[in-house]
Design an enzyme around this catalytic site. Sequence first.
Site, PDB file in Angstrom:
ATOM      1  N   MET A  30       0.841  -1.199   0.000  1.00  0.00           N
ATOM      2  CA  MET A  30       0.000   0.000   0.000  1.00  0.00           C
ATOM      3  C   MET A  30       0.880   1.255   0.000  1.00  0.00           C
ATOM      4  SD  MET A  30      -3.481  -0.925   1.983  1.00  0.00           S
ATOM      5  CE  MET A  30      -2.922  -0.610   3.633  1.00  0.00           C
ATOM      6  N   GLY A  31       2.155   1.093  -0.376  1.00  0.00           N
ATOM      7  CA  GLY A  31       3.034   2.244  -0.509  1.00  0.00           C
ATOM      8  C   GLY A  31       3.569   2.757   0.811  1.00  0.00           C
ATOM      9  N   HIS A  34       8.919   1.065   3.288  1.00  0.00           N
ATOM     10  CA  HIS A  34      10.024   1.080   4.240  1.00  0.00           C
ATOM     11  C   HIS A  34      10.920  -0.130   3.956  1.00  0.00           C
ATOM     12  CE1 HIS A  34       7.708  -2.040   6.207  1.00  0.00           C
ATOM     13  NE2 HIS A  34       6.677  -1.217   6.367  1.00  0.00           N
ATOM     14  N   HIS A  37       9.381  -3.568   3.195  1.00  0.00           N
ATOM     15  CA  HIS A  37       8.919  -3.772   1.815  1.00  0.00           C
ATOM     16  C   HIS A  37      10.116  -4.015   0.882  1.00  0.00           C
ATOM     17  CE1 HIS A  37       5.567  -0.989   3.268  1.00  0.00           C
ATOM     18  NE2 HIS A  37       4.895  -2.048   2.870  1.00  0.00           N
ATOM     19  N   LYS A 149       4.850  -9.346   9.524  1.00  0.00           N
ATOM     20  CA  LYS A 149       4.292  -8.311  10.391  1.00  0.00           C
ATOM     21  C   LYS A 149       2.762  -8.411  10.426  1.00  0.00           C
ATOM     22  CE  LYS A 149       3.435  -3.949  11.830  1.00  0.00           C
ATOM     23  NZ  LYS A 149       2.616  -3.429  10.765  1.00  0.00           N
ATOM     24  N   GLN A 153      -2.954 -11.728   8.214  1.00  0.00           N
ATOM     25  CA  GLN A 153      -3.125 -11.539   6.771  1.00  0.00           C
ATOM     26  C   GLN A 153      -2.453 -12.665   6.000  1.00  0.00           C
ATOM     27  OE1 GLN A 153      -2.929  -7.686   4.486  1.00  0.00           O
ATOM     28  NE2 GLN A 153      -0.826  -8.338   4.145  1.00  0.00           N
ATOM     29  N   SER A 186       4.225   1.423   7.680  1.00  0.00           N
ATOM     30  CA  SER A 186       3.985   2.707   7.021  1.00  0.00           C
ATOM     31  C   SER A 186       3.307   3.678   7.972  1.00  0.00           C
ATOM     32  CB  SER A 186       3.119   2.499   5.784  1.00  0.00           C
ATOM     33  OG  SER A 186       3.732   1.555   4.930  1.00  0.00           O
TER      34      SER A 186
HETATM   35  O1  PAF Z   1      -0.222  -5.633   3.603  1.00  0.00           O
HETATM   36  C1  PAF Z   1      -0.627  -4.731   2.849  1.00  0.00           C
HETATM   37  O2  PAF Z   1       0.044  -3.717   2.601  1.00  0.00           O
HETATM   38  C2  PAF Z   1      -1.992  -4.855   2.226  1.00  0.00           C
HETATM   39  O3  PAF Z   1      -2.892  -5.425   3.097  1.00  0.00           O
HETATM   40  C3  PAF Z   1      -1.971  -5.577   0.859  1.00  0.00           C
HETATM   41  C4  PAF Z   1      -1.525  -7.027   1.012  1.00  0.00           C
HETATM   42  C5  PAF Z   1      -1.049  -4.860  -0.086  1.00  0.00           C
HETATM   43  C6  PAF Z   1      -3.373  -5.596   0.266  1.00  0.00           C
HETATM   44  O4  PAF Z   1      -3.844  -4.301   0.047  1.00  0.00           O
END
Ligand code: PAF
Length: 281
Positions: A30-31, A34, A37, A149, A153, A186
């Site tokens: 989601m930009g 850091h 990522h 983290k 998810q 983020s």
């Molecule tokens: O972890 C994230 O940044 C978001 O949940 C993802 C996996 C990009 C989905 O929008």
Amino acid sequence: MLIFTTAAELRAYAEQARAAGRRLGLVPTMGALHEGHLQLVRAAAQACDEVIASVFVNPTQFNNPDDLRLYPRLPEQDAAALAPAGCTVLFMPTVSEVYPQPAVLRFDFGALEQVMEGAHRPGHFNGVATVVSKLFHLARPHVAYFGQKDFQQVAIVRQLIADLSFDLKLVVFPTVREVDGLAMSSRNARLSPAARAVAPLLYQVLQQAATQVRLGVPPAQVQQQALAALAQESAFIPEYIEVADAHSLQPITSYEAGRPVVLCVAAHLGGVRLIDNMVVE
Ligand code: PAF
């Protein structure tokens, strides 16, 4: 590095690259990127011929409109960081490109989403599963990279891949931390200097709890003491601390040999919601 903003461009490119025998890695984000990522991007660059990174603040996974509005957005900075890390394709779509019409399909992950983030953020994992499915279909990756983290998810995405037979490998990387232990996120950019100074307590509480789990302290007691330790710092408003089975994510009442435990925490600090976790083998 190519930059695509439309689904059609990404789909066509990915299809062509696949047909040419190239191995595709996807790093969904989601930009406001850091080091966490960027480690995923570098790992993808090592293992794949093409690294597709998506930067999309997905509105359907936000249950709190303020959280969505205030989520950091740094597209130029993200693009500048991705290329040297080995990203070959950056996908930066608009909301209407990803959702030409509102998605009607609803995901139900059962018990897996009835705890922790799923319980405290209604609709969150439906939104994650929707956008991740779309990205898998568009980018057609051989490998998808996620960070530990977001522990729950990862479990949801693993279930999604299994249930919908996505033909790809899920690779999960450990949480990257600041030198003081704070998990990179983020959202950390939104912490005031005062909040940032006390934020590492979240990690310290997890470490203490992990020590107790290793000593066999009963889960309920570990949870209680962790909540009390977090309450020492009045700036923290704990949302949950769970001692759970690392596979099912269900809270546990006792330990079983060979069953790893995960400690998960969510807390608000100066208006910013932080999560962290630690696995105890
Ligand atoms: O972890 C994230 O940044 C978001 O949940 C993802 C996996 C990009 C989905 O929008």
